[in-house]
Design an enzyme around this catalytic site. Structure first.
Site, PDB file in Angstrom:
ATOM      1  N   LYS A  92      17.132   3.016   2.743  1.00 40.98           N
ATOM      2  CA  LYS A  92      16.740   1.523   3.155  1.00 40.98           C
ATOM      3  C   LYS A  92      17.676   1.059   4.082  1.00 40.98           C
ATOM      4  O   LYS A  92      17.004  -0.056   4.904  1.00 40.98           O
ATOM      5  CB  LYS A  92      16.807   0.578   1.830  1.00 40.98           C
ATOM      6  CG  LYS A  92      15.722   1.085   0.929  1.00 40.98           C
ATOM      7  CD  LYS A  92      15.483  -0.046  -0.110  1.00 40.98           C
ATOM      8  CE  LYS A  92      14.457   0.235  -0.981  1.00 40.98           C
ATOM      9  NZ  LYS A  92      14.288  -0.700  -1.860  1.00 40.98           N
ATOM     10  N   LYS A 104       4.417  10.139  -0.638  1.00 40.78           N
ATOM     11  CA  LYS A 104       4.037   9.462  -1.926  1.00 40.78           C
ATOM     12  C   LYS A 104       3.080   8.278  -1.662  1.00 40.78           C
ATOM     13  O   LYS A 104       3.431   7.575  -0.636  1.00 40.78           O
ATOM     14  CB  LYS A 104       5.501   8.960  -2.408  1.00 40.78           C
ATOM     15  CG  LYS A 104       5.363   8.887  -3.858  1.00 40.78           C
ATOM     16  CD  LYS A 104       6.895   8.359  -4.363  1.00 40.78           C
ATOM     17  CE  LYS A 104       6.958   7.008  -5.247  1.00 40.78           C
ATOM     18  NZ  LYS A 104       8.231   6.898  -5.679  1.00 40.78           N
ATOM     19  N   LYS A 112       3.008   1.252  -1.113  1.00 39.59           N
ATOM     20  CA  LYS A 112       2.255   0.142  -0.826  1.00 39.59           C
ATOM     21  C   LYS A 112       2.353  -0.266   0.650  1.00 39.59           C
ATOM     22  O   LYS A 112       1.790  -1.052   1.307  1.00 39.59           O
ATOM     23  CB  LYS A 112       2.842  -1.159  -1.770  1.00 39.59           C
ATOM     24  CG  LYS A 112       4.367  -1.219  -1.460  1.00 39.59           C
ATOM     25  CD  LYS A 112       5.089  -1.940  -2.554  1.00 39.59           C
ATOM     26  CE  LYS A 112       6.504  -2.291  -1.889  1.00 39.59           C
ATOM     27  NZ  LYS A 112       7.549  -1.856  -2.749  1.00 39.59           N
TER      28      LYS A 112
END
Ligand code: TRP
Length: 333
Positions: free
Chosen positions: A117, A199, A202
């Site tokens: 991140k 994966k 969104k």
């Protein structure tokens, strides 16, 4: 003894940082629903985690409410389980501070999600992003959870939580229950429709089915799903990742086994298979979407649920925090 009669407790949460997806349902919510019979379950909407990266306030508020409606529409029962919003229970932030003083800088630096991140958000690497696993440990330990159902990507955080709890107990005696990560097996890994090596996420909306997608959107997304140049519907994740992912989705949505699904589509091409997967998914999501939309219009009901959820959660959380404050040497007010 009270503890031997107590049902085992489960804690888990999802961030309202995006819409719930088919992946969230099949990988998490479905097993959360099933665990309600056997366990004492506490399910949270972790809005405080969501602000570790910048959010639009109005959107965050809307999504947290929508997520609560979707939790219930999926089958989480607010009578059986505690459903609540993290920021409504102040003990999460309070315990996180204490636990942060029992966590090493080095431990947090080793968290893979932090490393990822901080690359994605290189212009905004906040202290909150860094200490996020400490807040997650507080979530879990406040409720003395025995098990934490999470995706494989969160296992490292649950292990850190155990380490922190074990260290604290080592100094002060048995304060915290040590939680086990619990990784649901079936359907746990739903991959992107457009990019089956990744994966379902969104951040890639065309490869991702959202629980609130309309049937037309779902049909379009499956129509465009990546397959391969063969024609046989066969489960072979290494050789045929796209088709295998569609089979996984089909089986999770319809309750069929992989063998049964392979037999069903034997001799039929992807032109038959893909719309059938879309239909199975629509049969699953449409009732959820309808119920969630209905609940979204009933704000009074949803407010009642999150208020009573927060009250019940706070009762448990307060007990743990009081013990912790006493152990570390704070004066009781
Ligand atoms: N970090 C988790 C995620 O991003 C969400 C989460 C926050 C969580 N607190 C938790 C999950 C406690 C399980 C238990 O998926």
């Amino acid at each position: 003894m009270e503890s031997s009669e107590r049902k085992k407790r489960i804690f888990s949460g999802i961030q309202p940082s995006g819409e719930l997806t088919l992946g969230s349902y099949m990988g998490a919510l479905k097993s959360w629903v099933n665990m309600q019979e056997e366990y004492d379950c506490v399910y949270c909407i972790v809005d405080m985690h969501a602000i570790t990266v910048r959010q639009n306030p109005a959107e965050l508020r809307r999504r947290a409410m929508a997520q609560l409606a979707q939790y219930i529409a999926c089958g989480l029962d607010p009578e059986k389980s505690i459903l609540f919003i993290q920021s409504h229970v102040p003990q999460h932030a309070e315990l996180a501070w204490v636990l942060g003083c029992y966590t090493q800088f080095g431990e947090l630096s080793r968290m893979t999600q932090f490393k990822q991140k901080s690359q994605q958000h290189a212009d905004n690497i906040t202290a909150g992003l860094f200490t996020y696993p400490v807040l997650m440990a507080a979530d879990i330990l406040l409720y003395q959870a025995d098990a934490v159902p999470v995706g494989a990507d969160q296992k490292q955080h649950v292990e850190l939580c155990r380490d922190i709890a074990g260290r604290f107990n080592g100094i002060y005696g048995d304060v915290f229950t040590l939680p086990e990560p619990f990784i649901p097996r079936m359907g746990a890994r739903i991959m992107s429709l457009g990019n089956p090596e990744n994966k379902m996420s969104k951040s890639d909306p065309e490869g991702c089915v959202f629980l609130m997608d309309s049937p037309e959107d779902i049909r379009r997304k499956f129509k465009r799903a990546v397959t391969d140049s063969e024609t046989s519907v066969r489960f072979d994740p290494a050789g045929k990742p796209g088709v295998s992912n569609l089979l996984t989705i089909y089986c999770a949505a319809s309750g069929r086994t992989v063998e049964a699904a392979e037999a069903e589509f034997a001799g039929q091409g992807y032109g038959v298979f893909k719309p059938a997967v879309a239909d199975a998914v629509i049969a699953l999501t449409e009732p959820i979407r309808a119920e969630a939309s209905r609940l979204m219009k009933d704000r009074t009901y949803l407010e009642g649920i999150y208020r009573s959820g927060a009250e019940r959660a706070e009762q448990l959380a307060r007990r743990t925090l009081r013990k912790v404050y006493k152990k570390v040497g704070f004066i009781e007010r």
